[in-house]
Every structure is written in structure tokens, then in C-alpha cells.
Design an enzyme around this catalytic site. Structure first.
Site, PDB file in Angstrom:
ATOM      1  N   SER A  93      -6.809   0.067  -5.539  1.00 50.28           N
ATOM      2  CA  SER A  93      -5.461   0.641  -5.479  1.00 50.28           C
ATOM      3  C   SER A  93      -4.841   0.626  -6.870  1.00 50.28           C
ATOM      4  CB  SER A  93      -4.605  -0.159  -4.505  1.00 50.28           C
ATOM      5  OG  SER A  93      -4.423  -1.456  -5.003  1.00 50.28           O
ATOM      6  N   CYS A 129      25.270   0.782  -7.214  1.00 46.49           N
ATOM      7  CA  CYS A 129      25.429   0.073  -5.946  1.00 46.49           C
ATOM      8  C   CYS A 129      25.902  -1.373  -6.191  1.00 46.49           C
ATOM      9  CB  CYS A 129      24.144   0.153  -5.136  1.00 46.49           C
ATOM     10  SG  CYS A 129      24.460  -0.027  -3.381  1.00 46.49           S
ATOM     11  N   GLU A 148      20.015   7.572  -8.757  1.00 48.37           N
ATOM     12  CA  GLU A 148      18.620   7.664  -9.225  1.00 48.37           C
ATOM     13  C   GLU A 148      17.735   8.447  -8.251  1.00 48.37           C
ATOM     14  OE1 GLU A 148      20.149   4.923  -8.201  1.00 48.37           O
ATOM     15  OE2 GLU A 148      18.815   3.486  -7.201  1.00 48.37           O
ATOM     16  N   THR A 197     -20.321   4.840 -12.861  1.00 51.21           N
ATOM     17  CA  THR A 197     -19.926   5.668 -11.717  1.00 51.21           C
ATOM     18  C   THR A 197     -20.269   5.047 -10.357  1.00 51.21           C
ATOM     19  OG1 THR A 197     -22.020   6.861 -11.700  1.00 51.21           O
ATOM     20  CG2 THR A 197     -20.257   7.788 -13.065  1.00 51.21           C
ATOM     21  N   GLU A 206      29.286 -10.912   0.784  1.00 51.61           N
ATOM     22  CA  GLU A 206      27.826 -11.036   0.934  1.00 51.61           C
ATOM     23  C   GLU A 206      27.386 -12.412   0.440  1.00 51.61           C
ATOM     24  OE1 GLU A 206      25.639  -7.798  -0.848  1.00 51.61           O
ATOM     25  OE2 GLU A 206      23.695  -8.760  -0.546  1.00 51.61           O
ATOM     26  N   HIS A 210      23.340   5.677  -4.880  1.00 50.46           N
ATOM     27  CA  HIS A 210      22.168   5.542  -5.760  1.00 50.46           C
ATOM     28  C   HIS A 210      21.840   6.901  -6.393  1.00 50.46           C
ATOM     29  CE1 HIS A 210      20.851   1.444  -4.702  1.00 50.46           C
ATOM     30  NE2 HIS A 210      21.445   1.700  -3.543  1.00 50.46           N
ATOM     31  N   ASP A 235       6.483   6.387  -3.238  1.00 47.32           N
ATOM     32  CA  ASP A 235       5.743   7.636  -3.461  1.00 47.32           C
ATOM     33  C   ASP A 235       6.535   8.854  -3.002  1.00 47.32           C
ATOM     34  OD1 ASP A 235       3.362   7.164  -4.849  1.00 47.32           O
ATOM     35  OD2 ASP A 235       2.545   6.121  -3.109  1.00 47.32           O
TER      36      ASP A 235
HETATM   37  N1  GLN Z   1      24.046  -5.805  -1.498  1.00 47.03           N
HETATM   38  C1  GLN Z   1      24.981  -4.744  -1.614  1.00 47.03           C
HETATM   39  C2  GLN Z   1      25.363  -4.160  -0.267  1.00 47.03           C
HETATM   40  O1  GLN Z   1      24.667  -4.316   0.695  1.00 47.03           O
HETATM   41  C3  GLN Z   1      24.460  -3.658  -2.520  1.00 47.03           C
HETATM   42  C4  GLN Z   1      23.271  -2.951  -1.972  1.00 47.03           C
HETATM   43  C5  GLN Z   1      22.506  -2.200  -3.011  1.00 47.03           C
HETATM   44  O2  GLN Z   1      22.648  -2.440  -4.205  1.00 47.03           O
HETATM   45  N2  GLN Z   1      21.644  -1.311  -2.589  1.00 47.03           N
HETATM   46  O3  GLN Z   1      26.377  -3.510  -0.155  1.00 47.03           O
END
Ligand code: GLN
Length: 549
Positions: free
Chosen positions: A16, A389, A522, A191, A413, A520, A74
Site C-alpha cells: 500500500s 473550524c 479546504e 519485477t 468541548e 472547511h 481519496d
Molecule cells: N471540535 C470542534 C467542533 O466540534 C471543531 C471541529 C473541527 O475542527 N472540525 O465544533
């Protein structure tokens, strides 16, 4: 649309980690560049029903789709290479497939007959593949089977490939991504491992049509012929896949060996020119950066034993790189483990040498105080800051503590009874957590967001209505918004009903770039369409680099 949909299975031989995902993504890009409608599927052999419950240090990034499905990284590669968003049906795990078969059995849908691993599990796999094809209206479907040939875990998926090929012999191709080592003491390409892998594939009733030979170097004609002879394929169907500088070079490299036409030929598709013009223009940018831009990612998931696990933030890293290339800069990314700041092992002043600091998403308590210290440093010393986030929530906490005078500001949290719970659990999440049902229950997927005119975010997006993907349980506590705003923090992006704060920033007059997003970004950054916020962040970082000279 082609007459029959075509299916390209991508399987891995030998070991892998040799770039099966990038190979599958590249095949997708090549077929798309021939004008075919392509969709890409990933099959993972895990019992986990989705990737949401997997620890990122073990499995890598959890990639979230528009519809909120939590998948393997992926899927992110496919979206970046195809430049398209993919739906939930395109990702499946063993757990997901069995859950569906068992649900149907409980529902008497098998009408009293024995439900068996074979054929019922592969039949469900094929049903899902077919549904994904229909949903996309795809001419070509790539299906990457996770794991390596010869493993016990993915046999059932290879069986699905065999059954599909048995039904549609002209419409299924099997591409094996194999590894050809050059052992240091011999200095010669060997190979044999590939030969064994090809035979293991034969033993489950499949024959490779194409072998992508991954190696540190290009394959010579002699090795191609050897692999062809012993693996029972044409030597032209052995494609040289040497290590490359950038993953985005891979489709271009494959085309050098004519992979696209080989595949259309095998599948009986009309021959068409591969038009990689746009792709090549981007790849050129990856090589032409004039100046380095130094970005530090301050995070908490970096160490796995003595290895640095960059896979955890793969989409973030790709987004940084893509935005750097589009800004004409050469990205240099460093990883800083925030725990080092807490222990006082590393002074915060190390941050000074970077052009920009990014804090990605995360969960839980470890390393958090170190991140808050780092954010304070970037704010005070005017180093461009981008928080994603958790990186946004922690920026709000930092601002609350040090500017708004809310001592002890915290996220619930970490501290349930915080004096100032400026980040708190979302109303909609309370019942979910009480039930103790964790999988797939966060605020997930794409939500609309309204951007306030004249802000940094607005300037970046050039739009007032956007949509971004989420994955979180906590939010900026509405009870603190007024106090934070009075202290100078700007909530420049909000949910359409105005309740959820999606972007927090400092005005451009106060700071070159200080911005955090609850979502996010990204996940929507792609080589041909870089993300506007990453573009703005890297631009600011580039300017800092320039002014330091
Ligand atoms: N831990 C935070 C929440 O649940 C941020 C989550 C994250 O960064 N994806 O709100």
C-alpha cells in the site's frame, strides 16, 4: 454518452501507499480530458460504516462531501483531479455494504432465501456502482479498491469486479498499480513482486489489463517486456510510473505512455484526443513559483510514533500549495506541534520566521492552550492567520480572553462549566450527544452562508452568497456575539437566518489577514479553481515575505 457505461477497476499490488488513489484520480482526469463524463468511486475494506469514526492519526483525513457524507481522503483527490463534487453513493465500506444487506434481510426483501456472502455482498457492491454511474450519467466509472491484492479483506470487492466483468466482458478494465523496487544492495529494478501480485489477482478470477509500474525511476523497455511476459499482458500496457515532484504531474506522465488511448481501446470507446491544456497550464505554475512562501501549520495530530503524519491534513496542505502556485509562489510548509508551545520547549517567537500561520480543524483538549498562545502571537505580531473550524473557534476564544476581557473564555468541548462559554454546543447537537450516537451526527456538509459587504471575506469571495462544507458540533455562542463585536471582532459570514457565525475576522486596517472559518474551505479548493480564502491568505503571507526581504 458512450453506448454502455464503462468501468475501470483500480487495484493495488505488492504494497500500500504507492499512490493508487492518485493513479485512479489521474485516470479520471485523463478520461474527462477526452470528453467523457467520468465519476469516481472508492471502496474501503473497513467495517466502519463511514470514515467519520476513524481516528485521523490512523487513517488520515476525513473528507466531507457536499451531502455531508464522511469519507476517505481519496475522495478528496478525485474531486480535486476531476474538478467536480461527488455524492455519497460514490463511497462505500464493507460496513456500509453489509449494513444495507442486513437491513434488507430484516425487511424480508430476500423473500425467505438464504442470504450469503457470495453472491449477495458483491451484488450489493455492483448495485451501488451502477447507481453511482446512473446518478452521474457517467460514460466512465473509476472504482478504486482499497487495500492490496492478496489481502483477505478486499476479496469480496474483487469478486464484485469479476462478476461485473463476467456480465459485461467488453465494459470492464482492470488496472493494477504495482510496485517495482530497486533494492539498494542490488541497484537493479526487480519485477518479481509484481509478477506475484498479478498471479494473486489471477487467483481471484481477474486479469490485469494494464499495469502501472510505480518505482523510483522510469521503467526501461526490458522490464516492461518482462512484466508483460510474466503478467500476461501487452508490453505497451505496462505503464511507467516513476516518482514525481508533484502529484499533479501524474496524468501528464501517464499520457506519455498513452494510457488514455490504451483504455479507450480496451473498453471499445471511441478514440479521442486527450486535451490536458488547462491541466498543463496549472502544472506549469507548480514549477514556476518565483519566491518561497513559508507557512506553518500549527496542529495537534502530527506525531504518529516517530513519523510526521501529513495525511491528516491533506486537503489543507493541497489547498495551501494550490493557492501558492496560483499566487506565483513556491510553498514551503512546516509543521508545528502545538504541544511544544505548552511545554515551553519551543518559544512562540519561532513563529516570527513564517509568512503565515494556519490552524486546521481538530477535536478535544490536547495541545489546545498551545494553539491559543500561537494565535495570540500572530494577532499581536500581525502575522497572517487562517483558522479552519477549530482554528476559528480558538481564535474567538483567544480574542475573548485577551481583548474582550472575558477571562476564562473557553469552549464547552473542553470545559463544560466554563465561566465564559464563548464556544458552545449547537442546540441541534444536544439531543444527539445525549443519545450517545456519534457516527454521522455532526453538522455535516454544505450549507449556505451570507457574507457581509466590505469585509475581508467579501473582498476574497467577491460574492455575498456562498456555500461551504462543515463538520463540527460546536459554534460561537450567540450570547457572546455582541460583546465580541464591541471588542472589534467582525463576524463577516453568517448562516442565512443569522444565527450561526460562519466567519470571524479582524478588519484589514487592524491586521494584514486574521480570519477564521467555522466551515472547511479546504474541501472545495481545486487545482483549476483555487479557494478564494486560501488565495487571500497566501497573498497576505506572500506580502509579508516580500516586506521582510
Ligand atoms: N471540535 C470542534 C467542533 O466540534 C471543531 C471541529 C473541527 O475542527 N472540525 O465544533
Amino acid at each position: 454518452m458512450a453506448e454502455n457505461p464503462k468501468y475501470i477497476f483500480v487495484v493495488g499490488g505488492v504494497m500500500s501507499g504507492i499512490g493508487k488513489g492518485i493513479a485512479a484520480s489521474s485516470i479520471g482526469r485523463i478520461m474527462k480530458s477526452k470528453g467523457f463524463k467520468v465519476t469516481s468511486i472508492k471502496i474501503d475494506p473497513y467495517i466502519n460504516v463511514d470514515a467519520g469514526t476513524m481516528n485521523p492519526t490512523e487513517h488520515g483525513e476525513v473528507f466531507v462531501l457536499d451531502d455531508g457524507y464522511e469519507t476517505d481522503q481519496d475522495m478528496g483527490n478525485y474531486e480535486r483531479f476531476l474538478g467536480e463534487s461527488l455524492p455519497e453513493i460514490n463511497y462505500m465500506t464493507t460496513g456500509r455494504v453489509y449494513t444495507e444487506v442486513i437491513r434488507r434481510e430484516r425487511n424480508l426483501e430476500y423473500k425467505g432465501k438464504n442470504v450469503e456472502v457470495v453472491p449477495d455482498i458483491p451484488l450489493e457492491v455492483i448495485r451501488r456502482i451502477t447507481e453511482a454511474q446512473k446518478k452521474a450519467g457517467a460514460d466512465v466509472v473509476t472504482i478504486e479498491v482499497g487495500g492490496t491484492i492478496g489481502e483477505y479483506q478486499n476479496i469480496i470487492f474483487l469478486e464484485a469486479a469479476r462478476m461485473l466483468k463476467q456480465r459485461h466482458p467488453r465494459d470492464v478494465a482492470v488496472v493494477m498499480v504495482s510496485y517495482v523496487p530497486v533494492p539498494g544492495n542490488i541497484g537493479e529494478m526487480k519485477t518479481k513482486p509484481t509478477q506475484y501480485a498479478a498471479r494473486s489477482l489471477n487467483s481471484v478470477g481477474l486479469q490485469a489489463d494494464v499495469i502501472l509500474a510505480r518505482s523510483t525511476q522510469p521503467l526501461d523497455q526490458k522490464r516492461k517486456e518482462k512484466i508483460a511476459l510474466f503478467c500476461n499482458i501487452l508490453s505497451e500496457h505496462v505503464i511507467s510510473a516513476p516518482d514525481v515532484k508533484s502529484i499533479y504531474d501524474v496524468p501528464i506522465n501517464f499520457e506519455k505512455d498513452g494510457l488514455g488511448n490504451i483504455l479507450t481501446d480496451i473498453l471499445g470507446l471511441p478514440e479521442r484526443k486527450t486535451d490536458l491544456t488547462e491541466w498543463e497550464a496549472f502544472v506549469k505554475k507548480t514549477k514556476n513559483g518565483s519566491r518561497e512562501v513559508n507557512i506553518a501549520v500549527v496542529g495537534k495530530y502530527f506525531d504518529s510514533g516517530s513519523f510526521v503524519l501529513a495525511d491528516v491534513y491533506i486537503s489543507v496542505l493541497e489547498a495551501i500549495k494550490i493557492a501558492s502556485h496560483h499566487n506565483g509562489l513556491k510553498p514551503k510548509i512546516s509543521y508545528i506541534n502545538s504541544k511544544d508551545f505548552e511545554a515551553g520547549e519551543v518559544p512562540l517567537s519561532v513563529l516570527e520566521q513564517y509568512d503565515g500561520i494556519l490552524v486546521p480543524g481538530g477535536f478535544g483538549e490536547t495541545g489546545i492552550e498551545g494553539i491559543v498562545q500561537a494565535i495570540e502571537y500572530t494577532r499581536v505580531h500581525k502575522i497572517p492567520y487562517f483558522g479552519l473550524c477549530y482554528g476559528m473557534q480558538l481564535a474567538v476564544i483567544e480574542y475573548a480572553r485577551h481583548v474582550a476581557g472575558l477571562e476564562g473564555a473557553q469552549t464547552t468541548e473542553i470545559k463544560k462549566d466554563a465561566t465564559h462559554p464563548v464556544i458552545d454546543i449547537m442546540e441541534s447537537q444536544k439531543a444527539v450527544l445525549k443519545k450517545g450516537s456519534f457516527g454521522g451526527t455532526m453538522r455535516l456538509g454544505a450549507y449556505p452562508c451570507n457574507i457581509i459587504k466590505g469585509t475581508v471575506a467579501h473582498r476574497a469571495y467577491g460574492a455575498e452568497n456562498i456555500s461551504e462544507r462543515h463538520r463540527h458540533r460546536y459554534e460561537v455562542n450567540p450570547a457572546y456575539i455582541e460583546r465580541l463585536e464591541k471588542a472589534g471582532l467582525v463576524f463577516s459570514g453568517r448562516s442565512p437566518d443569522g444565527v450561526l457565525m460562519e466567519i470571524a475576522e479582524l478588519p484589514h486596517t487592524e491586521h494584514p489577514f486574521f480570519l477564521g472559518t467555522q466551515f472547511h474551505p479546504e474541501f472545495l479548493s481545486r487545482p483549476l479553481t483555487p479557494h478564494p480564502l486560501f488565495m487571500a491568505f497566501i497573498k497576505a503571507a506572500g506580502e509579508r515575505g516580500e516586506s521582510k526581504k
